[in-house]
Design a protein around this motif. Structure first.
Motif, PDB file in Angstrom:
ATOM      1  N   SER A 154      -2.966  -0.967   3.122  1.00  0.00           N
ATOM      2  CA  SER A 154      -2.361  -1.245   1.825  1.00  0.00           C
ATOM      3  C   SER A 154      -3.116  -2.350   1.092  1.00  0.00           C
ATOM      4  O   SER A 154      -3.328  -2.266  -0.129  1.00  0.00           O
ATOM      5  N   GLN A 169      -3.318   4.940   5.132  1.00  0.00           N
ATOM      6  CA  GLN A 169      -2.078   4.194   5.325  1.00  0.00           C
ATOM      7  C   GLN A 169      -0.969   5.119   5.810  1.00  0.00           C
ATOM      8  O   GLN A 169      -0.188   4.758   6.685  1.00  0.00           O
ATOM      9  N   LYS A 223      -4.845   5.065   0.791  1.00  0.00           N
ATOM     10  CA  LYS A 223      -3.444   5.471   0.812  1.00  0.00           C
ATOM     11  C   LYS A 223      -3.217   6.590   1.829  1.00  0.00           C
ATOM     12  O   LYS A 223      -2.171   6.625   2.509  1.00  0.00           O
TER      13      LYS A 223
END
Length: 105
Positions: free
Chosen positions: A35, A22, A19
């Motif tokens: 993701s 990302q 995350k």
């Protein structure tokens, strides 16, 4: 320490890592790729959590909860793997194009 607890901790650490990656990613496809990797990690977390809950509690309600968690985890792993395979070549192409554009400037 049971193996399911190790998998739970490792999958949560990987989820947080993906995350963060990302959020750092520049391109759209690269974000989707991270993701999908996060989705796989969450799926592994749910599967191992369900198995651990059943092993530690062992009741009928724990079995129902374990089946729900394992099913939800399998769906996350399957869809995450599908997305990973779909976005990996697109993310590589996107990163190459970004590097090429940076070197031209």
């Amino acid at each position: 320490m049971p193996i399911t607890l190790v998998i739970i901790v490792v999958s949560l650490v990987l989820f947080v890592y993906y995350k963060v990656q990302q959020a750092k990613a520049a391109g759209f496809m690269e974000k989707r790729w991270y993701s999908s990797k996060g989705s796989i990690a969450v799926g592994l977390f749910f599967i191992s959590f369900g198995i651990n809950a059943y092993n530690s509690l062992g009741s009928q309600i724990a079995a129902i909860v374990a089946v729900l968690f394992v099913s939800f985890g399998l769906v996350n792993v399957i869809l995450g793997t599908r997305d990973y395979r779909r976005f990996l070549p697109l993310a590589r192409k996107e990163v190459e194009e970004m590097k090429k554009a940076e070197t031209e400037n």
